[in-house]
Design a protein around this motif. Structure first.
Motif, PDB file in Angstrom:
ATOM      1  N   ALA A  98      -2.052   1.597   4.333  1.00 20.80           N
ATOM      2  CA  ALA A  98      -0.804   0.957   4.770  1.00 20.80           C
ATOM      3  C   ALA A  98      -0.720   0.955   6.288  1.00 20.80           C
ATOM      4  CB  ALA A  98       0.400   1.672   4.162  1.00 20.80           C
ATOM      5  N   PHE A 107       0.827  -1.206   0.000  1.00 19.76           N
ATOM      6  CA  PHE A 107       0.000   0.000   0.000  1.00 19.76           C
ATOM      7  C   PHE A 107       0.861   1.255   0.000  1.00 19.76           C
ATOM      8  CE2 PHE A 107      -4.164  -1.865   1.873  1.00 19.76           C
ATOM      9  CZ  PHE A 107      -4.366  -2.509   0.682  1.00 19.76           C
ATOM     10  N   SER A 108       1.973   1.185   0.695  1.00 14.47           N
ATOM     11  CA  SER A 108       2.833   2.351   0.761  1.00 14.47           C
ATOM     12  C   SER A 108       3.442   2.648  -0.615  1.00 14.47           C
ATOM     13  CB  SER A 108       3.888   2.079   1.826  1.00 14.47           C
ATOM     14  OG  SER A 108       4.932   2.966   1.715  1.00 14.47           O
ATOM     15  N   LYS A 166      -9.173   6.498  -5.416  1.00 21.20           N
ATOM     16  CA  LYS A 166      -8.544   6.909  -4.164  1.00 21.20           C
ATOM     17  C   LYS A 166      -7.231   7.628  -4.398  1.00 21.20           C
ATOM     18  CE  LYS A 166     -10.923   3.634  -1.379  1.00 21.20           C
ATOM     19  NZ  LYS A 166     -10.993   2.218  -1.068  1.00 21.20           N
ATOM     20  N   GLN A 211       7.464   7.179   4.920  1.00 23.89           N
ATOM     21  CA  GLN A 211       6.874   5.898   5.281  1.00 23.89           C
ATOM     22  C   GLN A 211       7.505   4.745   4.515  1.00 23.89           C
ATOM     23  OE1 GLN A 211       3.166   5.389   6.676  1.00 23.89           O
ATOM     24  NE2 GLN A 211       2.477   3.757   5.342  1.00 23.89           N
ATOM     25  N   SER A 212       7.746   4.984   3.200  1.00 28.11           N
ATOM     26  CA  SER A 212       8.372   3.919   2.411  1.00 28.11           C
ATOM     27  C   SER A 212       9.765   3.619   2.923  1.00 28.11           C
ATOM     28  CB  SER A 212       8.552   4.290   1.005  1.00 28.11           C
ATOM     29  OG  SER A 212       8.150   4.591   0.130  1.00 28.11           O
ATOM     30  N   ARG A 213      10.473   4.661   3.328  1.00 28.02           N
ATOM     31  CA  ARG A 213      11.825   4.436   3.844  1.00 28.02           C
ATOM     32  C   ARG A 213      11.765   3.650   5.148  1.00 28.02           C
ATOM     33  NH1 ARG A 213      13.660   9.202   1.818  1.00 28.02           N
ATOM     34  NH2 ARG A 213      12.951  10.462   3.552  1.00 28.02           N
ATOM     35  N   CYS A 270      -3.024  -1.629   7.733  1.00 28.05           N
ATOM     36  CA  CYS A 270      -2.406  -2.963   7.661  1.00 28.05           C
ATOM     37  C   CYS A 270      -1.416  -3.151   8.801  1.00 28.05           C
ATOM     38  CB  CYS A 270      -1.645  -3.142   6.340  1.00 28.05           C
ATOM     39  SG  CYS A 270      -2.695  -3.361   4.924  1.00 28.05           S
ATOM     40  N   GLU A 271      -0.623  -2.117   9.064  1.00 28.61           N
ATOM     41  CA  GLU A 271       0.362  -2.232  10.138  1.00 28.61           C
ATOM     42  C   GLU A 271      -0.330  -2.462  11.476  1.00 28.61           C
ATOM     43  OE1 GLU A 271       3.201   1.241   9.158  1.00 28.61           O
ATOM     44  OE2 GLU A 271       4.247  -0.006  10.635  1.00 28.61           O
ATOM     45  N   VAL A 277       4.849  10.261   2.423  1.00 28.68           N
ATOM     46  CA  VAL A 277       4.831   9.010   1.668  1.00 28.68           C
ATOM     47  C   VAL A 277       6.248   8.449   1.568  1.00 28.68           C
ATOM     48  CG1 VAL A 277       4.345   7.958  -0.565  1.00 28.68           C
ATOM     49  CG2 VAL A 277       2.773   9.650   0.364  1.00 28.68           C
ATOM     50  N   GLN A 278       7.190   9.316   1.223  1.00 24.45           N
ATOM     51  CA  GLN A 278       8.575   8.869   1.071  1.00 24.45           C
ATOM     52  C   GLN A 278       9.135   8.373   2.403  1.00 24.45           C
ATOM     53  OE1 GLN A 278      11.459  10.423  -1.249  1.00 24.45           O
ATOM     54  NE2 GLN A 278      10.166  10.948  -2.982  1.00 24.45           N
ATOM     55  N   PHE A 318      -4.135   5.589   0.473  1.00 22.03           N
ATOM     56  CA  PHE A 318      -3.384   4.329   0.545  1.00 22.03           C
ATOM     57  C   PHE A 318      -2.336   4.355   1.652  1.00 22.03           C
ATOM     58  CE2 PHE A 318      -5.405   3.334  -3.400  1.00 22.03           C
ATOM     59  CZ  PHE A 318      -5.560   1.956  -3.311  1.00 22.03           C
ATOM     60  N   LEU A 319      -1.879   5.561   1.955  1.00 24.93           N
ATOM     61  CA  LEU A 319      -0.988   5.699   3.098  1.00 24.93           C
ATOM     62  C   LEU A 319      -1.745   5.300   4.364  1.00 24.93           C
ATOM     63  CD1 LEU A 319       1.908   6.750   3.174  1.00 24.93           C
ATOM     64  CD2 LEU A 319       1.041   8.946   3.939  1.00 24.93           C
ATOM     65  N   GLU A 344      -1.614  -5.946  11.769  1.00 28.37           N
ATOM     66  CA  GLU A 344      -0.516  -6.873  12.053  1.00 28.37           C
ATOM     67  C   GLU A 344      -0.064  -6.763  13.506  1.00 28.37           C
ATOM     68  OE1 GLU A 344       2.501  -6.205   9.118  1.00 28.37           O
ATOM     69  OE2 GLU A 344       1.275  -7.021   7.506  1.00 28.37           O
ATOM     70  N   LEU A 371       9.403   1.593   6.171  1.00 33.41           N
ATOM     71  CA  LEU A 371       9.025   0.202   5.931  1.00 33.41           C
ATOM     72  C   LEU A 371      10.196  -0.583   5.357  1.00 33.41           C
ATOM     73  CD1 LEU A 371       5.447   0.729   4.497  1.00 33.41           C
ATOM     74  CD2 LEU A 371       6.020  -0.341   6.664  1.00 33.41           C
ATOM     75  N   GLN A 372      10.966   0.089   4.501  1.00 31.93           N
ATOM     76  CA  GLN A 372      12.147  -0.533   3.917  1.00 31.93           C
ATOM     77  C   GLN A 372      13.139  -0.924   5.015  1.00 31.93           C
ATOM     78  OE1 GLN A 372      12.618  -0.890   0.498  1.00 31.93           O
ATOM     79  NE2 GLN A 372      14.372  -2.133   1.123  1.00 31.93           N
ATOM     80  N   GLY A 378      -3.295   9.041  -3.135  1.00 26.63           N
ATOM     81  CA  GLY A 378      -2.122   8.455  -2.506  1.00 26.63           C
ATOM     82  C   GLY A 378      -2.248   8.441  -0.996  1.00 26.63           C
ATOM     83  N   ALA A 385       0.723   4.236  -2.553  1.00 25.28           N
ATOM     84  CA  ALA A 385       0.571   5.631  -2.133  1.00 25.28           C
ATOM     85  C   ALA A 385       1.611   6.514  -2.817  1.00 25.28           C
ATOM     86  CB  ALA A 385       0.710   5.740  -0.609  1.00 25.28           C
TER      87      ALA A 385
END
Lengths: 423, 423
Positions: B11, A96-97, B2, B346-348, B14-15, B343-344, B7-8, B18, B350-351, B4, A100
């Motif tokens: 995400a 999802f991220s 929807k 969050q992606s970082r 989802c977290e 967004v960036q 979807f953030l 979990e 999660l990475q 971006g 996004a």
């Protein structure tokens, strides 16, 4: 209180859930592949337009934009369906991220197209912009592959991801060559980049061949007709082997574009086959798991009330105790043993699947190393992601090494690269 | 369609999902720890009873059986809650499959106890039976650790798994010693097994110390009082260093049992601390993710209708186009940038979490290697799991190597071990 068999049923239900989610993400991946394909072609057309100062490919571009809008709509719909789908998605947060991240890029396409139409940006800027969005879309595919929990499906997703990545390098090569031929000249830096794009796509196609079903790898071999490959290599040679600065025949831009496009269209056909294989595999596995589930459920229903019968020889291999319940008619000692065997068999199968999955996922490791190295450079140099990527790529080109090798060197030097804490 | 940002939000949801599932499995793991503890003590008591031909520990055993039944009930309840819980469980299929394996074992306990009470089996058989069930319970904990998607929580689960595994080796050592002292003799094979149990538990506690929070590793160091350790080592020496076949003072069995039990009870206290840390961490992370989700949702609500504002600089770092929508009052260019940054970011994040998770999970690899080697032996020799495990352990003891090293050798020889296809 529930019995062992009911948890066996629960385990199968989890598997079915996961398979259904994989089927959904596999559909999404195929849809993304079509949008990427359309955007790659728009990028090539836009470059010819920009490099020819608006002289060439005006009509083609309008048609291609319409096609892109259609595919974009399909992807947006698939994103929405994914979000609305019941149940959790494997790797949901990361998937999802990535989505996004990609959506604002799709929103920004109309602005980009306006600037291209008004010739406000050059071919390099346009290539970079399309490349950024396509990279984001392929990253969604990567997460889908990384989140897959079935090794066979994961294998196909890894093949598909590598094929898409290779195709994108081929698309970049088309754009790079289109700009070079249309502008009527080439230079050393572009030649070097070009050769790097050729090497990168070959590497991806090797990985694809490792993971795709043998039949499909052969299809890929056969669609690359010898005559077409020869023409591609001839044009590559003209542009890359010529001394830098020498004029290129700008009339070749059409031939280059057509030659690359035929090849990339053939790739798209392979990709569609891969996507169809994936769909079939998901369906097959789901059907299989469902019929197993039915068998388990039927067994469970007929055992209802005969609680405990299935435990006869958990601890000891001694013959059944004489006081073992006779239970509902046909379930004697043979069945008791067979339920325990079913549990053990399922555990073994899941174990083997997990091992195989680890192996397949290891193939995704290269990309993770590159991402990690990028992150390190971003933190160390306080630069943006694109710049970090460019640095790595430039180093790889200069040293004639693969991107992942440079990434490994960067990571190995991590302790010499303290995070920049300056304001 | 929807945006971006939505979807953030997806995400983050989802977290949170979990994390909530992790909180449930963490509760389950703590409950399993208590049952394992009770069963370990019952095993030790049963061995004294069996080795003394029913003379010792009759009353203790009755009390302990009652305690086991209470803890068993709690575990069954936790299993049922897990199954009934909404949403998919991380690693659900494998976790449920392990539970399915363990439940018949719990059902078979009453039969086992009857046989022990009637002195129908000997101490070795009883130890093996309890060990089989406990191993199954610890395998549930392993899957919980392997399925965790948050690296910090995964780290604690890996620490807990290794601690439980180490404690089980300590429990086996207690049972082994109890049988030796109570029977008044020791032999070479038992001495060798005993030394192997000591080495195995030390290895597990090292892994625990690597993954537990530093404070907790210190707690573990401090609960092992010097005097108590000295007594343990003295009794170990008496039994293991004496020439094989020499009589042991059977009066020492009480001292041995008490000394081991004090140590194992102290372990149980550490385990409870670990479980409490785990509960706190899950709660903290869930709260954090929830407040982040609220902030995102508030932003999303206030942006409703101002679609597209967040895309201003996706492609270009050029200043905002003059025709960029001014949007609802406070959302100017600054905010647009901040959403893209979110967004960036969050992606970082999660990475980085994914990278860290890979590192933590690698620690579980040892066990996977052993399982894989067992599977290979089972297929090759057409033997049962227990026999395969025994073969590996025996080889490890004979060669003075660790179990995982033997497993690696077996796997390296895989091609010399073709699967036995004979009927």
């Amino acid at each position: 209180m529930k019995s062992g068999l009911s948890f066996l049923v629960g385990a199968l239900r989890c598997e079915i859930d996961e398979l259904e989610q994989l089927a959904r993400t596999s559909e999404l991946v195929a849809t993304i592949g079509r949008l990427v394909h359309a955007l790659q072609r728009e990028r090539g057309i836009s470059n010819v337009l920009l490099a020819s100062r608006g002289q060439r490919f005006v009509a083609q571009r309008d048609a291609q934009i319409a096609e892109c809008l259609r595919q974009e709509q399909a992807v947006r719909l698939a994103f929405d369906q994914l979000d609305a789908a019941d149940g959790r998605i494997g790797n949901g947060a990361r998937l999802f991220s990535r989505i996004a991240w990609v959506l604002p890029g799709m929103d920004a396409l109309s602005g980009l197209r306006q600037r291209i139409g008004a010739l406000e940006i050059d071919a390099a800027q346009s290539t970079a912009a399309f490349g950024k969005l396509i990279a984001g879309l392929i990253a969604v595919v990567f997460e889908a592959a990384d989140g897959a929990t079935d090794p066979e499906i994961s294998r196909l997703l890894v093949a598909l991801f590598n094929f898409m990545q290779g195709k994108e390098f081929a698309g970049q090569e088309r754009a790079c060559g289109a700009a070079a031929f249309a502008s009527g000249r080439n230079d050393g830096a572009r030649q070097q980049q070009w050769l790097h794009l050729i090497a990168s796509q070959e590497h991806c196609f090797e990985l694809f061949a490792d993971f795709a079903a043998p039949g499909l790898a052969e299809v890929w071999g056969s669609v690359q007709a010898a005559a077409q490959l020869a023409e591609l290599e001839r044009l590559r040679r003209i542009a890359c082997a010529a001394p830098a600065g020498v004029a290129l025949d700008s009339e070749l831009s059409q031939a280059w574009f057509d030659c690359c496009t035929r090849r990339i269209d053939a790739m798209q056909a392979v990709e569609e086959r891969l996507a169809a294989d994936l769909r079939r595999l998901c369906l097959h596995k789901t059907t299989q798991a469902r019929s197993e589930l039915q068998a388990h459920q039927a067994l469970l229903a007929s055992l209802q009330g005969g609680n405990g019968t299935e435990t006869a020889d958990f601890f000891l291999d001694a013959p059944a105790a004489p006081d073992a319940p006779a239970g509902g008619a046909p379930y004697g000692r043979q069945l008791e043993r067979s339920i325990l065997d079913m549990v053990q068999e399922q555990s073994r199968r899941l174990q083997a699947m997990g091992d195989e999955l680890d192996t397949v996922r290891a193939a995704l490791n290269e990309r993770k190393l590159v991402e990690r190295a990028k992150g390190l450079l971003m933190a160390h140099r306080r630069i943006r992601e694109e710049e970090a990527h460019k640095m790595l790529r430039q180093t790889a080109m200069n040293q004639g090494r693969r991107l992942v090798e440079v990434a490994e060197s960067v990571l190995a030097m991590a302790e010499y690269l303290p995070v920049d804490k300056a304001p």
